[in-house]
Design an enzyme around this catalytic site. Sequence first.
Site, PDB file in Angstrom:
ATOM      1  N   ASP A  21     -10.014 -75.764 -57.392  1.00  0.00           N
ATOM      2  CA  ASP A  21     -11.117 -76.259 -58.224  1.00  0.00           C
ATOM      3  C   ASP A  21     -11.118 -77.790 -58.199  1.00  0.00           C
ATOM      4  OD1 ASP A  21     -12.940 -76.832 -60.204  1.00  0.00           O
ATOM      5  OD2 ASP A  21     -11.621 -76.236 -61.864  1.00  0.00           O
ATOM      6  N   ASN A  23     -13.516 -79.858 -59.426  1.00  0.00           N
ATOM      7  CA  ASN A  23     -14.227 -80.602 -60.468  1.00  0.00           C
ATOM      8  C   ASN A  23     -13.909 -80.137 -61.885  1.00  0.00           C
ATOM      9  OD1 ASN A  23     -15.484 -78.167 -60.239  1.00  0.00           O
ATOM     10  ND2 ASN A  23     -17.574 -78.958 -60.356  1.00  0.00           N
ATOM     11  N   ASP A  25     -13.844 -77.185 -63.580  1.00  0.00           N
ATOM     12  CA  ASP A  25     -14.598 -76.219 -64.400  1.00  0.00           C
ATOM     13  C   ASP A  25     -13.934 -74.842 -64.377  1.00  0.00           C
ATOM     14  OD1 ASP A  25     -15.148 -75.399 -61.873  1.00  0.00           O
ATOM     15  OD2 ASP A  25     -17.334 -75.470 -62.048  1.00  0.00           O
ATOM     16  N   ASP A  29     -14.097 -74.181 -55.529  1.00  0.00           N
ATOM     17  CA  ASP A  29     -15.379 -74.604 -54.968  1.00  0.00           C
ATOM     18  C   ASP A  29     -15.230 -75.116 -53.537  1.00  0.00           C
ATOM     19  OD1 ASP A  29     -14.386 -77.331 -55.463  1.00  0.00           O
ATOM     20  OD2 ASP A  29     -14.770 -76.801 -57.569  1.00  0.00           O
ATOM     21  N   ASP A  98     -19.237 -64.979 -44.823  1.00  0.00           N
ATOM     22  CA  ASP A  98     -19.405 -63.562 -45.079  1.00  0.00           C
ATOM     23  C   ASP A  98     -20.889 -63.224 -44.956  1.00  0.00           C
ATOM     24  OD1 ASP A  98     -18.612 -60.929 -46.243  1.00  0.00           O
ATOM     25  OD2 ASP A  98     -16.881 -62.094 -46.929  1.00  0.00           O
ATOM     26  N   ASP A 197     -19.932 -57.605 -44.054  1.00  0.00           N
ATOM     27  CA  ASP A 197     -19.573 -56.734 -45.169  1.00  0.00           C
ATOM     28  C   ASP A 197     -20.155 -55.322 -45.035  1.00  0.00           C
ATOM     29  OD1 ASP A 197     -18.463 -56.708 -47.996  1.00  0.00           O
ATOM     30  OD2 ASP A 197     -20.506 -56.037 -48.393  1.00  0.00           O
ATOM     31  N   GLU A 254     -16.434 -55.301 -41.318  1.00  0.00           N
ATOM     32  CA  GLU A 254     -15.812 -54.339 -42.203  1.00  0.00           C
ATOM     33  C   GLU A 254     -16.574 -53.048 -41.952  1.00  0.00           C
ATOM     34  OE1 GLU A 254     -14.738 -53.893 -46.915  1.00  0.00           O
ATOM     35  OE2 GLU A 254     -16.786 -54.187 -46.308  1.00  0.00           O
ATOM     36  N   HIS A 327      -9.089 -59.732 -50.071  1.00  0.00           N
ATOM     37  CA  HIS A 327      -9.500 -59.829 -51.474  1.00  0.00           C
ATOM     38  C   HIS A 327      -9.759 -58.468 -52.125  1.00  0.00           C
ATOM     39  CE1 HIS A 327     -13.025 -59.246 -49.130  1.00  0.00           C
ATOM     40  NE2 HIS A 327     -13.747 -59.021 -50.214  1.00  0.00           N
ATOM     41  N   ASP A 328      -9.684 -57.381 -51.337  1.00  0.00           N
ATOM     42  CA  ASP A 328      -9.863 -56.036 -51.904  1.00  0.00           C
ATOM     43  C   ASP A 328      -8.540 -55.279 -51.962  1.00  0.00           C
ATOM     44  OD1 ASP A 328     -12.634 -56.381 -52.031  1.00  0.00           O
ATOM     45  OD2 ASP A 328     -12.913 -55.605 -50.005  1.00  0.00           O
TER      46      ASP A 328
END
Length: 560
Positions: A21, A23, A25, A29, A98, A197, A254, A327-328
Amino acid sequence: MKRQWWQKEIVYQIYPKSFYDSNGDGVGDIKGITQKLKYLSELGITMLWICPIYKSPMDDNGYDISDYFNLAPEFGTMKDLDELIEKAKEYGIKIILDLVINHTSDEHEWFKEAIDNPNSKYHDYYIFKDEKEVPNNWRSVFGGSVWEKVNGRDEYYFHTFGKKQPDLNWENEELRNNLYEMVNYWLEKGIAGFRIDAITFIKKDLTFKSLESDGVDGLIKCTKTSRNQPGIEVFLHELKSKTFNKHNCVTVAEAPGVSYEELDDFIGENGYFSMIFDFKYADLDIASGSEWFKRIPWTVKDLREKIMTSQMNIQKFGWGANFIENHDQPRSTSKYLLEQENNKDAVKMLGAMYFLLRGTPFIYQGQELGMTNFERKSIHEFNDISSIDQYYRSIQEGFTEEEALRIINLRSRDNSRTPLPWNSTQYGGFSTVKPWLGMIDNYKEINAESQVGKKDGIFEFYKNMIDFRQNSIYSECLIYGDIKPIDTKNDEIIAYTRQNDNEIIYCYFNFSQHNVFESLNIKGKEVIFNNLKDADVRDEGIMLKPNQALIITIKNKGEV
Ligand code: NOJ
Ligand code: CA
């Protein structure tokens, strides 16, 4: 196969929300990625796959796109992306994005128009049925019916995944052409290609008939009727010829549900894609990718057989995309090493086992640090929509709340989505404020700063391993050489050779906690890579220590 530039890549997957991150928040990013290019370049990777960064309500963290041509403001601007592409290039790093074209968000303009104005052409961009009752008993991947009722009308729309992810109607030619235009726009912008995807879901069984249920909810998995259906070849062929074929790009699909017999169509010389991910070994611990609560016991022998079957089938026709995390998926340490998840030797051994297979290696962010799963104490701590669905579904199927929580913890997609710890300060140096998803408990020990430049760390091991594959005198064989399983007699060993006309490399991996002898009665054995300090190599074979990865070549073409 004919040599391709992407065979030589090492891909690093970034989950942008959780990478860095810039910035303050609490959300990672694009600028955060740019700021960490030095770290990535030091590791030695050559290509980034960035999970979706397009405009999205983030119901499925970006896999629900509301605008294909603009970026999510929390990730940054198009200028930030251009800058990332340019700076990455200076480091010799390519970028793939992606591509999510099975569905959009329900907040996409096309869908909003389809709902607000059913007579517009956009209505046919999606799959609607005019009915008073739910049109059939198919279950969506994220739970419940694939059909969602349109407010105030006797009409339903179809979604393979979440309710906020309506499926596009690929039967509509104009829709397809719109998608192809978008694909070409991004390729012309200078990205190296796409990870694609859920592409095997684009064709449905158009009879939309109900089938015999496979659960207490009276529904049946939609994978039977909406995944890799006859006729999909027409769409995939068209997609390729109108987009990818015009660019020298890489495409990694995928593509669940593709059998080994069909690999030629998908990744053969004239296949639709450069490579596809094979989930047959990654899902060895569960009944199916959409039913984690049906856990399957497995052994190292099962893992070996599944990986080798995958490799041998892929080798027949093309090239593979090798991975142990994404990520899955849960963290590979916790999933494949079980109680050895914190044992550095074991983590390195597992890393080398998949990394030296034939194919392009994919590393998921944090894997290079040996990150582990994160145990959550209550269902309310989960963010992932699929984890929440699996929890309630398993209770519905008869599990207790404790069992359900245990099962979800083992497999939750949130395991790999925890923010990447860069150091041991508050929030792991990922952000200056509380991150969107809790940091993992062990971030004070497992973080980038504690490992970069430290000799025995996992990071340095991955770095050396990448260098070994990419830049050593063995690179030619390690990258392009054929693979063949070694017929080991020990059930806790995975072993294979990599070979070309000039050399042979023997690769052994001991998953057990004891010494194991493997016979290899060849003269001239030379250890060329080792995750431990010593190697016990004898005339008649090798004695592998617990969790040892030993890579051996034969000097002067030894005689038996
Ligand atoms: C597969 C992606 O990897 C996953 O994260 C996503 O939820 C589904 N496809 C739906 O897009
Ligand atoms: Ca941010």
